[in-house]
Design a protein around this motif. Structure first.
Motif, PDB file in Angstrom:
ATOM      1  N   PRO A  79      -3.307   2.391  42.217  1.00  0.00           N
ATOM      2  CA  PRO A  79      -2.539   2.566  40.978  1.00  0.00           C
ATOM      3  C   PRO A  79      -1.042   2.784  41.192  1.00  0.00           C
ATOM      4  CG  PRO A  79      -4.605   3.757  40.845  1.00  0.00           C
ATOM      5  CD  PRO A  79      -4.499   3.252  42.255  1.00  0.00           C
ATOM      6  N   SER A 106      -9.094   5.631  42.976  1.00  0.00           N
ATOM      7  CA  SER A 106      -8.941   6.799  42.114  1.00  0.00           C
ATOM      8  C   SER A 106      -7.564   6.759  41.462  1.00  0.00           C
ATOM      9  CB  SER A 106      -9.109   8.089  42.919  1.00  0.00           C
ATOM     10  OG  SER A 106      -8.117   8.183  43.936  1.00  0.00           O
ATOM     11  N   THR A 107      -7.404   7.489  40.364  1.00  0.00           N
ATOM     12  CA  THR A 107      -6.143   7.453  39.623  1.00  0.00           C
ATOM     13  C   THR A 107      -4.963   7.989  40.434  1.00  0.00           C
ATOM     14  OG1 THR A 107      -6.710   9.597  38.632  1.00  0.00           O
ATOM     15  CG2 THR A 107      -7.243   7.623  37.357  1.00  0.00           C
ATOM     16  N   ASP A 108      -5.225   8.882  41.408  1.00  0.00           N
ATOM     17  CA  ASP A 108      -4.153   9.428  42.236  1.00  0.00           C
ATOM     18  C   ASP A 108      -3.924   8.614  43.510  1.00  0.00           C
ATOM     19  OD1 ASP A 108      -6.377  10.068  43.725  1.00  0.00           O
ATOM     20  OD2 ASP A 108      -6.131  12.242  43.581  1.00  0.00           O
ATOM     21  N   ALA A 162      -9.479   4.978  38.480  1.00  0.00           N
ATOM     22  CA  ALA A 162      -8.540   4.191  37.683  1.00  0.00           C
ATOM     23  C   ALA A 162      -9.229   2.993  37.047  1.00  0.00           C
ATOM     24  CB  ALA A 162      -7.377   3.737  38.558  1.00  0.00           C
ATOM     25  N   SER A 210      -9.510   0.290  29.404  1.00  0.00           N
ATOM     26  CA  SER A 210      -8.498   1.276  29.787  1.00  0.00           C
ATOM     27  C   SER A 210      -8.684   2.613  29.083  1.00  0.00           C
ATOM     28  CB  SER A 210      -7.096   0.726  29.496  1.00  0.00           C
ATOM     29  OG  SER A 210      -6.930   0.483  28.106  1.00  0.00           O
TER      30      SER A 210
END
Length: 300
Positions: A130, A175-177, A213, A243
């Motif tokens: 991401p 993952s989002t991070d 994500a 999303s």
């Protein structure tokens, strides 16, 4: 080649390359519908625009306008294409080939930028982190290759390899991070990784609260309900969560696209079902604003 005429002088011509031409013998012909002519698995949606990219076994990469259905740009590749990904900025497109080579194109024009070769077999899935600083590539050789991406996005360098799968790596999520990855192999093995160290996270409990994500792996607690009774594990080829994390779409070997509410932890969840493909559905993805769902058919 097939031809059809109407009341006027216009002639429609269907070609063996899945294209339709319109015109006449006097004025010439123009292409009004373009398609792929061989099997198609690779699909990626643009993160900010109503565009998407497809790449097929016909060795062609097409960038499409999802609204007008026109081809924005097209580029040839040397070998059959099996996967594609678009950078979070939309500035570059990476295409994975069945030979193990990957190629980087400019996202706006389709101009060739660079290429690389690390895997020994087909690149079945690839996805940017991401934050846009890493690229994960899952290969048919059971490995996941991790690359760093420079700020100008003109240099992609491998810095690690995740080893642990015993079969071809078919799906990958970040993952989002941008710290973790989850990967799924052809033998239904779901593994978790610390991306920067390429270390496998062997305790699923430690990954319980990780926020993903994207969700493209057809196995996991939140997608239990996509599997119909009697499914053998190969029936569902693709899944994609929107999303807003409220819907999940699937594509299967029975030519169907299904739409579920997400998450779906209960077996055999209810869904909306659509048909239209004449072949197995190989990929589904929502556009950036969730207003459209794009699907690809393997041999249609």
């Amino acid at each position: 080649i097939t031809m059809a005429t109407g009341d006027g002088p216009v002639i429609l011509v269907g070609t063996t390359h899945n294209c339709i031409l319109e015109g006449s013998l006097a004025t010439g012909f123009r292409e009004i519908i373009k398609g792929h002519s061989e099997e198609l698995w690779a699909l990626a949606v643009h993160p900010m625009q109503d565009r998407f990219v497809t790449a097929g076994f016909d060795k062609i990469v097409n960038c499409w306008d999802a609204t007008s259905h026109d081809v924005v740009w097209s580029a040839p590749v040397a070998d059959e294409a099996s996967s594609v990904a678009i950078h979070p900025t939309g500035d570059i497109v990476v295409v994975g080939l069945k030979t193990g080579r990957w190629i980087v194109f400019d996202g706006s024009s389709g101009t060739y930028i660079t290429s690389g070769f690390d895997a020994s077999e087909a690149l079945d899935c690839l996805k940017f982190s991401p934050d846009g600083r890493m690229l994960g590539i899952g290969s048919h050789d059971c490995q996941i290759y991790i690359y760093s991406v420079t700020d100008d996005m003109k240099t992609v360098t491998r810095f690690g390899k995740c080893s642990g799968h015993s079969s071809a790596v078919s799906h990958l999520d970040w993952s989002t991070d941008s710290q973790y990855m989850q990967t799924l192999s052809a033998d239904y093995e779901l593994l978790f990784w610390k991306a920067k160290t390429c270390k496998q996270m062997t305790s699923p409990v430690t990954m319980r609260d990780v926020v993903w994500a994207t969700y493209s792996c057809p196995l996991g607690f939140t997608v239990v309900g996509i599997w119909p009774e009697g499914a053998d594990g190969t029936d569902i080829n693709t899944v994609h969560r929107n999303s807003r994390s409220s819907l999940l779409a699937t594509g299967d070997d029975f030519n169907k696209v299904k739409l579920f509410r997400y998450p779906l932890p209960q077996p055999r969840s209810q869904c909306h079902e659509a048909t239209g493909h004449s072949s197995h559905v190989t990929n589904v993805q929502f556009t950036q604003d969730d207003s459209l769902l794009i699907s690809t058919g393997g041999k249609d």
